[in-house]
Scaffold this active site. Structure first.
Site, PDB file in Angstrom:
ATOM      1  N   GLU A   1       1.933  -6.164  -3.617  1.00  0.00           N
ATOM      2  CA  GLU A   1       1.885  -5.660  -2.234  1.00  0.00           C
ATOM      3  C   GLU A   1       1.133  -6.649  -1.346  1.00  0.00           C
ATOM      4  OE1 GLU A   1       3.507  -2.878  -1.149  1.00  0.00           O
ATOM      5  OE2 GLU A   1       4.372  -3.185  -3.122  1.00  0.00           O
TER       6      GLU A   1
ATOM      7  N   ASP B   1       7.540  -2.932 -14.587  1.00  0.00           N
ATOM      8  CA  ASP B   1       7.886  -4.265 -14.097  1.00  0.00           C
ATOM      9  C   ASP B   1       8.605  -4.201 -12.754  1.00  0.00           C
ATOM     10  OD1 ASP B   1       8.298  -7.191 -14.850  1.00  0.00           O
ATOM     11  OD2 ASP B   1      10.352  -6.578 -14.421  1.00  0.00           O
TER      12      ASP B   1
HETATM   13  C1  NOJ Z   1       7.892  -9.693 -13.539  1.00  0.00           C
HETATM   14  C2  NOJ Z   1       7.552 -10.225 -14.896  1.00  0.00           C
HETATM   15  O1  NOJ Z   1       6.153 -10.215 -15.047  1.00  0.00           O
HETATM   16  C3  NOJ Z   1       8.152 -11.616 -14.983  1.00  0.00           C
HETATM   17  O2  NOJ Z   1       7.707 -12.312 -16.126  1.00  0.00           O
HETATM   18  C4  NOJ Z   1       9.648 -11.471 -14.965  1.00  0.00           C
HETATM   19  O3  NOJ Z   1      10.253 -12.765 -14.908  1.00  0.00           O
HETATM   20  C5  NOJ Z   1      10.125 -10.653 -13.752  1.00  0.00           C
HETATM   21  N1  NOJ Z   1       9.310  -9.503 -13.474  1.00  0.00           N
HETATM   22  C6  NOJ Z   1      11.532 -10.165 -13.983  1.00  0.00           C
HETATM   23  O4  NOJ Z   1      11.525  -9.108 -14.911  1.00  0.00           O
END
Ligand code: NOJ
Ligand code: CA
Length: 577
Positions: free
Chosen positions: A295, A230
């Site tokens: 990106e 993530d």
């Molecule tokens: C990306 C995740 O896909 C999203 O759902 C989340 O709110 C943010 N990262 C923070 O972790």
């Protein structure tokens, strides 16, 4: 999709016995490729897949109970978004314990059972790995905030207020407010790229790295096949706290009007990627790393691969966010990733839990059904690893809340009414036509998000019984992907490159002393289009064609290659003989 004639229906029925057995041939591995190159990955949002304990929230037992369905569909791996203990401020992306299961989803025993069933079904499990931040309720942060001298103080990013008071600099959270919050206990600010309750870890501290690498080992020891990482481009920030430059105006998402020059994509992230890659490579079975890093261009995406020593599958947000049905645009995007300077393997998707579903983003309001089929053909015939989002196979719609009091996603709560949040793409999976909960929870249960009205017709049970449904097109395409050598191993050659309406390409593979060729033609316009294949450099004069899958014509019929006539938004996969 237009009504199919009786002949067409009979032809489709002739493939039904093969699909109905649920047996999926194993992917030929003659090229010695790691599994993830030929896998189809399916994202599961655990709150919304299947509820078994009648609390209106999906759970691990529910996922396990649906793995046979996923096997039959043709899925090879599931990526489950976070199901670790969490205060659920960001629905699991705020983790308070990385080595346990949130009781709302079940127990570690349920996870172990899920792994067993997954193995029986030939499905791999990919975990979501949130490295950038924890929950503010994580014991690490509770200790860190307790005093300036606590041994965990430096595990997070703490700074004094600016000389005149206020936040240390102008850094902005992704959700459109200052990325700094003052903690009165110690009089310093902590940094959070996301919500206030998601403090960023300090990746310059070797103890943080070690703790997180232990988390990876914990799950790899349990047999998981990799991680979706993530927000990994945000692991580091400028230690000198330079202000980020402002951009003119703001864009549609929250109030972002800043370029994250000093808080995103810092070169240090690559050292971490290399360390993590080394770690996962020390395990058997080729565990995979998938990066979530949007990106801005192909050069940025290519950097994620390193020299084949970093991320194997960086998610391609250029393709996901094309947001326009344009043959010219898609041809360029697929060519870009095909020619990426790192020679990395492509990974693409159109929907996930953070953006409106592809049904609505690519649909024109009139031809959504045809367009959904067209997108399915593109996603499942291009060269690379496709990633599906639960419910896309039945054409689930984005169903946003209409009243502020119903919003659950904090992004919608803070951004209403301009930003309605992400609830719309996270509604419960629609298994049956049964009102009101579509087989997700028993009828008397109030589900965590309402099941959309469209579930009466858009659901697995109804669509399985309709040979021409989107669901059956997905099954056919997924079966083809696992059996047709040109789609498994074939290279990618764009065709008719000047055509502004029809995106077409050939996949071609050598099998023994024969060449297998498959042509894909996708009419991305709202008018009938005709393309010529015969006589082109790809298709020789005597060649004949057979339809392998299509959103307007029956599989099995013969296809003239002199002229291929495509209805508005018609897509076809043709085997060349
Ligand atoms: C990306 C995740 O896909 C999203 O759902 C989340 O709110 C943010 N990262 C923070 O972790
Ligand atoms: Ca439940």
């Amino acid at each position: 999709m237009r009504r199919l004639s009786l002949v067409v229906l009979l032809a489709l029925c002739s493939v039904a016995p093969v699909l109905a057995q649920g047996a999926r041939p194993t992917v030929p591995d003659s090229a010695g490729d790691p599994w993830w190159k030929h896998a189809v990955i399916y994202e599961i949002y655990p709150r919304s897949f299947q509820d078994t304990n009648r609390d209106g929230v999906g759970d691990l037992k529910g996922i396990a109970s649906r793995l046979a369905y996923l096997h039959q569909l043709g899925v090879d791996a599931i990526w489950i978004t976070p199901m670790y203990p969490s205060p659920q401020v960001d629905f699991g992306y705020d983790i308070s314990d990385y080595e346990a299961i949130d009781p709302i989803y079940g127990t570690m025993g349920d996870f172990d059972d899920l792994m067993k069933v997954a193995k029986q079904q030939g499905i791999r499990v990919i975990m979501d790995l949130v490295l950038n931040h924890t929950s503010d309720q994580h014991p690490w942060f509770l200790q860190s905030r307790s005093s300036r001298t606590n041994p965990k103080r430096d595990w997070y990013i703490w700074h004094d207020p600016a000389p005149g008071g206020g936040p240390p600099n102008n850094w902005q959270s992704w959700f459109g407010h200052s990325a700094w919050t003052l903690d009165p206990t110690t009089g310093q600010y902590y940094y959070h790229y996301f919500y206030v309750q998601q403090p960023d870890l300090n990746w310059r501290n070797p103890e943080v790295k070690k703790a997180m690498y232990d988390v990876l080992r914990f799950w790899l020891d349990k047999g998981v096949s990799g991680f979706r990482m993530d927000a990994v481009s945000r692991l580091f920030e400028d230690p000198n706290l330079h202000d980020d430059p402002y951009l003119p105006g703001s864009n549609a998402f929250g109030d972002r009007n800043i370029q994250h020059k000093y808080t995103d994509d810092l070169p240090e992230i690559h050292d971490v990627f290399r360390e993590i890659r080394k770690l996962v490579d020390s395990y058997p079975g080729h565990p995979v790393l998938i990066s979530e890093a949007d990106e801005p261009n192909i050069q940025g995406l290519a950097r994620m691969y390193g020299h084949d020593d970093e991320i194997q599958l960086p998610m391609d947000f250029q393709i996901a966010d094309a947001n326009e049905l344009s043959a010219t645009k898609f041809r360029k995007l697929f060519q870009d990733v095909e020619n990426n300077p790192a020679h990395g393997w492509p990974e693409f998707f159109f929907s996930n839990h953070d953006q409106p579903r592809q049904w609505d983003r690519y649909g024109d309001g009139t031809h959504n059904q045809q367009i959904a089929g067209l997108m399915a053909i593109l996603e499942l015939t291009a060269r690379g690893t496709p990633q599906m989002y639960y419910g896309e196979e039945i054409g689930m719609r984005t169903t946003e809340p209409t009243r502020k009091e119903d919003v659950r996603d904090p992004e919608g709560i803070t951004g209403w009414p301009k930003e309605k949040g992400r609830d719309g793409e996270r509604t419960p999976m629609q298994w049956t036509a049964e009102a009101p909960n579509a087989g997700f929870s028993p009828a008397e249960v109030k589900t965590w998000l309402p099941v959309p009205e469209s579930a009466r017709t858009v659901n697995v049970a109804t669509e399985s019984a309709q040979p021409e449904s989107l669901y059956n097109l997905y099954r056919r395409l997924l079966a083809l992907r696992h059996t047709e050598p040109a789609l498994i191993h074939g290279d990618y050659r764009p065709l008719n490159e000047d055509d502004p309406n029809v995106f077409s390409y050939m996949r071609q593979a050598r099998v023994g002393d024969r060449t297998r060729k498959v042509v894909v033609a996708l009419n991305m316009s709202n008018a009938i289009r005709t393309i010529r294949l015969q006589g082109s450099k790809a298709v020789g004069p005597g060649a004949t064609g057979k339809i392998l899958a299509s959103n307007f014509e029956a599989a099995g019929s013969t296809q003239s290659l002199g002229e291929v006539k495509l209805p508005a938004f018609g897509g076809v996969v043709i085997g060349i003989q």
